[in-house]
Write an enzyme that holds these catalytic residues in place. Structure first.
Site, PDB file in Angstrom:
ATOM      1  N   LYS A  50      28.330  35.396  18.795  1.00 43.78           N
ATOM      2  CA  LYS A  50      27.910  35.847  17.470  1.00 43.78           C
ATOM      3  C   LYS A  50      26.905  34.872  16.861  1.00 43.78           C
ATOM      4  CE  LYS A  50      29.900  37.656  13.251  1.00 43.78           C
ATOM      5  NZ  LYS A  50      31.153  38.247  12.771  1.00 43.78           N
TER       6      LYS A  50
ATOM      7  N   SER B  90      35.748  40.282  62.662  1.00 43.24           N
ATOM      8  CA  SER B  90      36.017  40.968  61.412  1.00 43.24           C
ATOM      9  C   SER B  90      37.147  40.211  60.728  1.00 43.24           C
ATOM     10  CB  SER B  90      36.418  42.417  61.677  1.00 43.24           C
ATOM     11  OG  SER B  90      36.682  43.061  60.451  1.00 43.24           O
TER      12      SER B  90
ATOM     13  N   HIS C 298      52.924  49.341  49.654  1.00 40.99           N
ATOM     14  CA  HIS C 298      52.389  50.266  50.658  1.00 40.99           C
ATOM     15  C   HIS C 298      51.751  51.483  50.007  1.00 40.99           C
ATOM     16  CE1 HIS C 298      52.747  53.616  53.614  1.00 40.99           C
ATOM     17  NE2 HIS C 298      52.311  52.678  54.448  1.00 40.99           N
TER      18      HIS C 298
ATOM     19  N   GLY D  30      37.738  42.393  17.591  1.00 41.42           N
ATOM     20  CA  GLY D  30      39.094  42.525  17.082  1.00 41.42           C
ATOM     21  C   GLY D  30      40.017  41.403  17.475  1.00 41.42           C
TER      22      GLY D  30
ATOM     23  N   ARG E 281      24.996  42.422  19.482  1.00 37.93           N
ATOM     24  CA  ARG E 281      25.357  42.006  20.842  1.00 37.93           C
ATOM     25  C   ARG E 281      25.040  43.181  21.766  1.00 37.93           C
ATOM     26  NH1 ARG E 281      31.869  42.263  19.607  1.00 37.93           N
ATOM     27  NH2 ARG E 281      31.801  44.415  18.903  1.00 37.93           N
TER      28      ARG E 281
ATOM     29  N   CYS F 181      37.141  43.269  56.697  1.00 40.99           N
ATOM     30  CA  CYS F 181      37.701  44.614  56.578  1.00 40.99           C
ATOM     31  C   CYS F 181      39.016  44.615  55.825  1.00 40.99           C
ATOM     32  CB  CYS F 181      37.874  45.250  57.963  1.00 40.99           C
ATOM     33  SG  CYS F 181      39.043  44.373  59.009  1.00 40.99           S
TER      34      CYS F 181
ATOM     35  N   ARG G  85      32.926  33.618   9.177  1.00 40.90           N
ATOM     36  CA  ARG G  85      33.171  34.522  10.307  1.00 40.90           C
ATOM     37  C   ARG G  85      33.302  33.747  11.613  1.00 40.90           C
ATOM     38  NH1 ARG G  85      31.340  39.843   9.902  1.00 40.90           N
ATOM     39  NH2 ARG G  85      31.062  40.496   7.757  1.00 40.90           N
TER      40      ARG G  85
ATOM     41  N   TYR H  57      28.433  42.236  57.009  1.00 41.76           N
ATOM     42  CA  TYR H  57      28.817  43.476  56.330  1.00 41.76           C
ATOM     43  C   TYR H  57      30.189  43.307  55.692  1.00 41.76           C
ATOM     44  CZ  TYR H  57      31.955  44.399  60.236  1.00 41.76           C
ATOM     45  OH  TYR H  57      32.959  44.298  61.162  1.00 41.76           O
TER      46      TYR H  57
ATOM     47  N   MET I 278      39.212  37.657  17.422  1.00 40.00           N
ATOM     48  CA  MET I 278      39.106  36.489  16.556  1.00 40.00           C
ATOM     49  C   MET I 278      39.106  36.961  15.100  1.00 40.00           C
ATOM     50  SD  MET I 278      39.112  33.688  18.220  1.00 40.00           S
ATOM     51  CE  MET I 278      40.441  34.477  19.101  1.00 40.00           C
TER      52      MET I 278
END
Lengths: 938, 938
Positions: A36, A818, A476, A109, A358, A885, A100, A905, A111
């Site tokens: 701010k 992998s 699971h 909401g 902001r 993976c 402020r 990858y 601070m």
């Protein structure tokens, strides 16, 4: 140079910007003066009408907090100087000031804010004189006493609301606005008494007079207490919880902003409001927001009065100029920030003041649209556009949701963990078989289980959603559901399931759900509803597609940096097709054990348990045929792209029934037999029945012995992965040949099948050496049989610490690595994924021992192992391809780490492929100097 | 320079030594020319009467083996040159040559030898002419045909033995020596026929004549085939198995020695024998060995004739000079090798030939005595003496053994794994409770169990030995028994135990053992005997003590290198005292969970299961009192020395009963209740009984639910170690206070108690940070209560890969690290110690995927983690003490690695402390330039 604790912002008496800048950019400054404060200074620099003030830094907050809420030496003097400077700049003393707060992270909401600070019995008179508006003055004063008492001194806000209600009742009115100046003056007195009755002077000795608490009249003391309250609010439970949920570091601190008060309640040419420069819900380029005439900021949020749409502001008499100026400010802000902005303003007697701005928070839909608009408007580059969409957010767009209006009216009858996003509606079923049966009839269903097991896979696949009473977000059910992209609500403790009788009840209610009853579950929130809620699939337009295309453009641009591919984990042709459709450039993991379930389970059981070698061999042959069929479908769907097939991985007992259940069953049969025996002494014919029973018991007892022989104390560390291949080489041969012959068959047909074979759970290079040799021989045999040349790379999972540590040795026998981060995390941390959710993970997160679930986001220790694995592997085999993976392969934070670790990858659930593509593009941009910006106009 | 494949040894025609030396020392040479070849050259250099010859190198063997039993190019020519050279040196042609083998490792009885090579129908006539002794010549010839056929051509030796027996029967004689020259000539013919009938010409085309196998007459061909047989023998199953058992690398190869034959069977002035320069059984400085007059080498070993003691050799007419010369050779060899030597010799017509020498194998007793003697004789230094005793060997001396004579006559009724060394005699008992009861009555007993669990600890401790039908060398029984120094035989598969009826049977026999029946078990061999065998505790004298004192002298000499201490793992005052007596300088690991068993188990169960907080608290308080008592005893026993106490480590369900058993029990009760219900309809009085039963069932069902809630799929990766402390902080407080207050109480009494507190299973530095703070607060409270100052170091186990990887972070909160290699091995390798023995470890060892059991000897990957842990830890905390307390802490090979990794101490079972002291001294010597030798005389 001594540390600077306070920064000035705003203007001098001549209207010149005199803001002290805390950093080279607003992003840099916000780490010091908070989001701010930094933006207030930035707006002042843009010449926007910011009420002047000063900011006490975040670092001061941290020092204050760490010292146990004590001001660091010299800071109070520094603040005093800046207060005097502000009074000088304004030409008036504190009594018109406003206080402020802000933090480097925008925390709406969270601070606390105190308005109207500086008012007391004297200055309220000054305000009356100055405005000739006693009602306004007393309204401001009572607001101040109320806000100061509750926010700064911790007095319950309800006490003040009650007093207002009492006053209204006494006056026979309904609205606050109907109270007049005298009423408000009375309320100030009442409020002060509430203060006196409820403030603990032991805690706040500053307000003690003769042993009692007295509302402080000294503005300087008011300011000091308010500043301390803001800094103190950094460590309230609410703030801590918020930071935990949003992964904000505790060490950041918050800043305190003190600025001149702009009154939006100074009559009908005054107003206050909040706005966005574009629509944050859907991204439309329109002014968006609300305002209230003659009100202070909190009224807009509180919803006491109905707000007006921001577009109407210039139509309000007396606010025309301010309204038009505000819309001009919108343009200035967007031009400057090159983004959609969120802002707060107040109009005091026709004059506009900007209180905050902001970057605006937005939905995924809006994020996509705004990013594309901004690129088209020439404000940002494609790279910046790609950086503007949070990958995680896309999840919202990739799953069906409940219609917001419809769901609002429904009662949440139970709540669990939001384990896999999306909404689903269907009939309750209690077994995998029933789910399959419902699906076969084209009926939608929700599979309700205590917990799921690999046995339930066919049912989970057939069902539209999964609901369990046990297990956490990495259970699971949760893991598989996310993999399937299927909504799942887990761990609904209130659910009491009686599966044999196909009914479940919800504790604390009289609800009983029978098979076929329709429910609706929301995997995004964890909510469960009765009946059929309305489903919607959000309108994507082409925006998602556009952004993903831009992301790929960056990702595959070799001039821009290293290329990291995105593959998918898929075990069947449908998922393979979906992966391809979602943009995956290969299958990173095909778990062949998933092909052993359903109707094929008896085959693998026969292979494991049969004594007769012929039965064993037959079972194996049939499994081989079935797998070959699966591979044909997958390789075809992924034509031209690599498909990594992992050999059978789980311990064999996962395919077998539970010995415990069997033993209980035997105990019951034995009791029955005993009873029969007694009865047989009376009724001779029962002897035969009992003999049959005893035979059955003997068979089961033999089976039990077999089942027990496969049990392991620690199955995760047991006989699984490549170890199976040494105990049961025939399983390996079957799989090698199924893969190779499926490929050979397709290649003969002209299909470019590209399988790769992955050996799991290697710990020693010797294991891979042996199995590679075995595999190569089988491939050669298939080549000879089909008369085609096969090029099938052979690699391994790196999923044990030892494999990562000795990766240089193992790489001599591997074409690719992998990283299986699920198992690697288990062994590196000694956490069992099967147990951890139900045990200590929550406690650890709450105690902040760990910040994130290490199964969801790559842990630092595991990352070190991945690094050792990549570096070690490439040191002896420069052509080694390295990927990941595990679950973390689809997590944006982890993807950034994988890019930096040099992986070739990542592979994830087909449903997360779009997320991973975006995240991978962002990772590349981050790691190669950040996003290119629009070239400055020449 | 081309590789040299052949080396010459022995003398030229003038008697000058012309040996080619393969290395600077005999130890170096034996890697090339093998142990036997290198020592033959060495003896020749000493001027000892070695029959001349040449050696084909080990490297040639490896090349031959690797090429699939094909000679490397040029080698055959090289061999031919050396053969001709030998013929030149001897002035005679092959036909008197002898062919022997050797390897760098002395492998008695493993590599095959062929004597009398070169004999054929022609040369046997030459031999007769030369000696005028046809019986000798035909005896040599028939020996050659027999040996060549069986050793070189693989014909079954039994066929030849049978032919000899037939001949003796035909002649009506009993001894081989009673056969005359004609008989032997007949046998040669018979043997050649056996050769022809049994040799496969497809395999040996060299001996094919007209499609049939014919015994080869060409001496050059005989030699070639014999050489190939020796090289081929490197890969026989027997040799591979031997190497596996003795951890000999397959890549070493064996050498072939070809040397001139010395005939010990040339009449009564000829002889052959084997000897040691001192007594290898007890170390006495006396000549030790046997000889046979008129015999060849294999007769001595075969035991066909009774041998004479070597001391009598000079008394035999015609052998006086050779005998005295031999004893002089003893002295030359000891002077040269500075060790007790093993040697083989032959006397041919009064002339001594030395056929072999090597350092003599010896018992532990002998090793100690000889080492001390050699030092006292000024031959070696104390360091060399310390290096002369294999640490593992000491195990023999530290446990009681069966009397050799007594046990020889007893039948082995069952055999299992030699899991914990030593012998024990006692009555069979089938439960821990019974063992405790027997011990209480002063009766010796053997605890017989299917497998042991932590529940059995009191009984295991009370029993004199442990016998199990399941589990391997790292099973619970084995590990604990070794820790207790108690004999244990594991995994006796023939044992069928019916514990409820207190009886077991032995499969394949009609033996049934009932409680109280006395048996004898030998944990060193795995043998089980019926009845009471005679026990002896070997006479140690002071030799062990002396060597250990020398070892300590070296170990604690800071000028000689880094000091590594030896501590012990002990959980009670008796073991602590034993540790101290055995020379431990501290307790490296006290497992507090061992204090929760026996009578105290119900307390920990109450703590875990009770709903009533008062019951819980009371249980905890009592546990605290009990633990404090244990600590008082331990700290006192270890006064002045550190005692590392580990907090409770196992998952709580280890203290609870098995839910599976309970569920079966419930099923049975439910069946009974159902039966009762039916009966109650007839007999009303049963209703009451059934109600009680139903109540009992309900209670048990509730308990079952509780038990299940503590179950884990993978307990090793579960809720245990320091994780317990976050879920049950009261457990930590109890333990912290028990430790601190025990120390405080003793310090007040003037006892120098030195506890250290160890937090197990840390994965994150935050865990240790939190728990350290908690612990320090508790210590401070105890300090205040007792008014004493406590200095209690706080450290952690490094037993998870993540802890090792992030050791730099964790060390900020640790005073010491103790590497828990059991758990570290489990997680690094993904092997469960609870399962691995019964699953794939054997297969892996057989397939040579791994060389040693990683739980017994530090694995390379785990070693890397230890290295990361030590380096990381010391990088941020230079004062960090690092030790190891896993099973490997008592393993000599691992101790060497720990020394090199820079550990400050190793900790092992109290019984292994002497072994570890010796091993640690040897490690220090090895890693600091090797043993100092005796200074050359000026």
């Amino acid at each position: 140079m001594a540390e600077k604790h306070v920064y000035r912002f705003g203007f001098d008496q001549d209207g010149n910007n005199v803001s002290e800048v805390a950093g080279a950019t607003v992003d840099e400054a916000k780490w010091i003066t908070g989001g701010k404060g930094a933006n207030l200074a930035e707006m002042a620099a843009l010449g926007l009408p910011v009420p002047s003030g000063f900011t006490i830094t975040c670092q001061t907050c941290v020092a204050y907090s760490n010292a146990g809420n004590v001001w660091p030496e010299g800071v109070l003097d520094e603040i005093d100087e800046y207060r005097k400077d502000l009074e000088d700049r304004m030409g008036k003393k504190l009594g018109d000031a406003d206080d402020r707060s802000g933090a480097p992270f925008s925390m709406p909401g969270m601070m606390d804010t105190v308005l109207n600070l500086g008012l007391n019995d004297d200055s309220v008179q000054g305000l009356i004189k100055q405005t000739d508006n006693p009602r306004f003055a007393y309204d401001s004063y009572r607001r101040f006493v109320q806000m100061f008492s509750s926010v700064v001194m911790g007095v319950s806000g309800q006490l003040f609301e009650d007093a207002i209600s009492a006053k209204k009742a006494e006056k026979g009115v309904k609205l606050d606005t109907e109270l007049d100046a005298d009423d408000l003056k009375d309320l100030v007195a009442t409020f002060k008494q509430i203060f006196a009755d409820n403030v603990d002077v032991a805690k706040y000795p500053e307000v003690e007079v003769d042993g009692k608490a007295v509302f402080p009249h000294d503005p300087i003391l008011q300011l000091r207490l308010a500043e301390q309250a803001v800094f103190g609010s950094w460590n309230t439970e609410r703030a801590i919880l918020y930071r935990k949920q949003n992964k904000i570091d505790d060490s950041l601190g918050t800043a305190v902003n003190v600025q001149v008060m702009a009154f939006g309640n100074k009559g009908n040419t005054s107003a206050t409001g909040v706005a966005f420069t574009r629509n944050p819900a859907d991204g439309t380029n329109e002014r968006y927001g609300d305002f209230l005439v003659n009100a202070q900021g909190e009224d807009v949020v509180a919803g006491i009065r109905n707000t007006e749409p921001i577009a109407d502001l210039p139509q309000v008499p007396g606010l025309e100029d301010a309204g038009n100026e505000l819309f001009h400010v919108f343009e200035i802000l967007e031009d400057h920030y090159a983004d959609m902005m969120d802002l707060e303003f107040t109009i005091e007697q026709g004059k506009l003041y900007m209180l905050q701005t902001r970057v605006g928070k937005r939905t995924a839909l809006s994020a996509l649209k705004v990013a594309i608009q901004m690129y088209e408007e020439g404000r940002i580059t494609k790279e910046q556009a790609v950086m503007r969409v949070a990958p995680e957010q896309l999840d919202q767009l990739l799953h069906p949701q409940f219609d917001a209006a419809d769901i609002k009216g429904r009662e949440v009858v139970a709540k669990g963990l939001n384990a896999s996003p999306g909404a689903a509606v269907g009939a309750v079923v209690f077994s995998s078989e029933d789910a399959v049966a419902y699906a076969a009839e084209g009926k939608q269903c929700i599979l309700v289980r205590w917990e799921t097991t690999p046995d339930d896979l066919p049912g989970m696949d057939a069902a539209d959603g999964i609901l369990t009473s046990h297990g956490g977000k990495t259970s699971h059910a949760a893991v598989i559901a996310r993999g399937m992209g299927e909504p799942c609500v887990c761990g609904v403790e209130a659910l009491q399931i009686d599966a044999p009788n196909k009914v479940c009840t919800i504790a604390g209610t009289d609800i009983a759900l029978h098979e076929g009853d329709v429910i609706s579950i929301d995997g995004t929130t964890g909510n469960v509803y009765l009946g059929e809620a309305k489903l919607v699939r959000p309108e994507l337009g082409g925006d998602l597609q556009t952004i993903l295309e831009w992301a790929d453009e960056i990702r595959f641009n070799e001039d821009r940096g290293r290329v990291m591919g995105v593959r998918a984990n898929a075990d069947n042709p449908d998922d393979a097709q979906l992966s391809r459709d979602n943009g995956a450039v290969g299958i990173g993991l095909c778990r062949t054990e998933h092909m052993f379930l359903g109707e094929r389970k008896y085959l693998i059981q026969n292979f494991i348990l049969a004594d007769d070698p012929a039965v064993k061999a037959d079972a194996l042959a049939k499994l081989g045929e079935a797998q070959k069929g699966d591979f044909l479908g997958m390789f075809k769907a992924m034509e031209g792209l690599p498909v990594i097939v992992r050999l059978l991985d789980p311990p064999l007992h996962e395919f077998l029934d539970s010995p415990r259940e069997l033993e209980v069953e035997i105990a019951k049969l034995e009791a029955a037999s005993k009873a029969l025996e007694a009865a047989a002494s009376v009724d001779d014919s029962l002897t035969q029945v009992n003999e049959e029973l005893e035979t059955a018991i003997a068979v089961k007892a033999a089976l039990l012995k077999q089942l027990d022989s496969f049990q392991e104390a620690n199955p995760m560390l047991g006989t699984r992965g490549c170890r199976l291949g040494f105990l049961y080489p025939e399983l390996n041969h079957m799989q090698f040949k199924a893969i190779a012959s499926a490929a050979a068959e397709l290649i003969k047909e002209g299909v470019d099948a590209k399988p790769e074979i992955m050996i799991p759970l290697v710990a020693f290079s010797e294991e891979l050496k042996h199995l590679r040799r075995m595999c190569e021989a089988d491939i050669a045999a298939v080549e000879a049989e089909y008369g085609v040349k096969l090029e099938i790379p052979i690699g391994t999972m790196i999923e044990l610490p030892r494999a990562a540590i000795t990766a240089d040795h193992i790489a001599k026998y591997a074409d690719f690595y992998s990283f299986g981060t699920n198992d690697l995390t288990q062994t590196c941390l000694g956490f069992s994924r099967d147990d951890v959710e139900s045990s200590f993970l929550d406690t650890y997160m709450n105690e902040k021992l760990i910040k994130t679930n290490p199964f969801a986001t790559l842990d630092r220790g595991v990352a070190r192992l991945v690094q050792m694995g990549v570096e070690g592997g490439k040191s002896t085999n420069p052509n080694l391809t390295c990927g990941v993976c595990g679950e973390t392969g689809g997590d944006p934070d982890s993807i950034q780490k994988y890019y930096d670790l040099g992986l070739d990858y990542v592979s994830c659930s087909p449903f997360r492929v779009p997320i991973a593509r975006l995240a991978a593009a962002q990772a590349k941009i981050n790691s190669n100097g950040g996003a290119q910006t629009v070239a400055p106009r020449v």
